[in-house]
Design an enzyme around this catalytic site. Structure first.
Site: not given
Length: 492
Positions: A133, A163, A238
């Site tokens: 993402h 992901d 992230s």
């Protein structure tokens, strides 16, 4: 009494209390033994425990220990990932005859959309692991190291369902890297560090413990085997690393549970064993992560099913269906069986089985512990490559139909795995869509499955190209999008 002496006295009393709290059980177990013997036995046990991998801190000196050596060793391998996406902007007066008659066709300057995340260099050659993402839709990805250098990079592999994305930094020099550890060796309560770039403020380190393992259904993506930690993880973290006390990356931070957008002590990371398998796929030159194929579908064991099968609790993966001539059928797996373990590792639910299978190399074999007709048995199953099907050609549809600009291919087990679609889906799958094409304007998306067009059943890419090339002003078609069948009628 002076304050310094009082502090020393209190510290000594506390130390004696701690020592006596550990010695007392030994003394109580055998009152005939003296305090000296019990103390010697406890000190020996403490020394033996300290030689292991895990123990609680003891004494004032250990409480004052620092994580600084770990951060110095691993920090240089954690990078910032800058992803930018150039998007064409359509004029609100486009295709307006009146406006174009007086002002001509107007073009709008492209808009650049940027995102910021973290990543970890896991190989001195410049392989970087980050989240999918973070780089979704990116046309350019740049990597900035902790010493201020900045490099362009190439996306080698990306997997939306996991992901995860693997980048390769453009540069010939060796890069600082962090080794991947064994996430299966983790236990709840282990100390960990989270290193990343939250909110774009710069590299930040937070500490915590492993709060839980094998978390599922957290609403992040389709992957269902997360590590949970209370180390503070915030937006921008992230793709950063979750580090154990040996300086190894045992997870890639991917999400938080939060209603405010900030950390509340519930963060999730993708286990390093899963990351290792994806990195190896990128090293092997594959542009997508291919999972082993077993030719069976599984579902959860409900309390009612567990009771009917005579199980003490609902656990395992219930075999829902088995493909004829597939690896599962050849191994003797049957519908109604329950997979309890794989290679000795317990299987609590189908997501756990999927994780265990995905971390094994294609071509290897796995041992399943299966409950079948009330008896446990061992099965040896081959982890094969998913079959391609009769037609695997990929075609870009041209012309002026609503499908023009879409890259399509006939459904097959291998394509279903690649696009994370149902293995039993039928039709022609959309692999990619040109953003400036009629297909994009009419809302066609990657992973859509075209089932029927103008009354013609679509089973091959060639059939869709043939039907899309017909001279028609009305288009009626049926699409499967995420399991939902939609019927559309367009005049074009």
């Amino acid at each position: 009494m002076p304050s310094s002496i009082r502090s020393l006295f209190v510290s000594g009393i506390c130390s004696l209390a701690i020592a006596w709290g550990a010695v007392a059980p030994a003394v109580a177990q055998d009152s005939a033994r003296g305090l000296g013997d019990a103390l010697s036995e406890w000190l020996g046990a403490t020394q033996q425990q300290s030689q292991g991998d895990r123990r609680v801190p003891f004494g004032q000196q250990e409480v004052q220990l620092s994580y600084a050596p770990l951060v110095k060793a691993v920090g240089p391998a954690v990078v910032n990932v800058y992803a930018s996406q150039t998007m064409a902007v359509r004029s609100p007066f486009a295709d307006d005859p009146f406006f174009e008659r007086f002002f001509g066709r107007q073009t709008m300057p492209p808009r650049v959309q940027s995102s910021l995340g973290s990543g970890v260099i896991v190989d001195p050659q410049g392989y970087v692991v980050t989240n999918y993402h973070v780089i979704r839709g990116a046309t350019e990805v740049r990597v900035a190291t902790s010493d201020g250098r900045e490099f362009t990079s190439k996306i080698l592999l990306k997997d939306e369902s996991l992901d995860l994305a693997i980048l390769k930094i453009d540069g010939a020099e060796p890069f600082p890297s962090a080794p991947l550890g064994d996430s299966d060796a983790l236990e709840v309560g282990d100390l960990v560090l989270a290193i990343g770039n939250p909110f774009g403020v710069g590299q930040t380190t937070t500490s915590g413990i492993i709060s839980a393992l094998a978390r599922t259904h957290i609403g992040v993506n389709d992957f269902g085997f997360f590590i949970q930690t209370d180390a503070a993880i915030n937006p921008g973290n992230s793709g950063g690393g979750l580090i154990n006390m040996a300086g190894q990356v045992i997870g890639i931070n991917t999400a938080i549970y939060s209603q405010s957008g900030g950390s509340i002590g519930i963060g999730f990371a993708i286990p390093s064993n899963m990351v290792q398998a994806v990195v190896q796929a990128a090293r092997d030159g594959r542009d997508y992560f291919e999972r082993p194929f077993v030719g069976a579908t599984f579902e959860n064991v409900s309390p009612q099913i567990a009771e009917a099968l005579g199980m003490t609790r609902p656990t395992g993966a219930l075999v829902k269906s088995v493909m004829s001539d597939g690896p599962s059928a050849k191994a003797g797996l049957r519908p109604g069986d329950v997979v309890l373990a794989m290679n000795g590792a317990p299987i609590e639910h189908p997501d756990a089985l999927g994780y265990r299978l995905a971390t094994q190399p294609i071509g290897s074999a796995a041992t399943l512990t299966v409950l079948s007709q009330g008896r446990e048995r061992q099965l040896e199953i081959e982890l094969a490559r998913a079959p391609e099907g009769a037609s695997n050609v990929e075609i870009i549809i041209d012309g002026r139909s609503p499908f023009a600009g879409a890259k399509v291919a006939a459904m097959s087990p291998r394509l279903a795995q690649r696009l994370n679609l149902r293995g039993d889906a039928r039709g022609v799958a959309v692999i990619d869509v040109d953003r400036s094409s009629p297909a994009a304007r009419f809302g066609l998306r990657p992973r859509d499955i075209v089932m029927e067009v103008n009354g013609v059943e679509i089973d091959t890419a060639e059939k869709l190209r043939e039907v899309a090339g017909s001279d028609s002003r009305w288009w009626r078609f049926t699409i499967d999008r995420g399991g939902q069948v939609m019927n559309q009628v367009l005049r074009y």
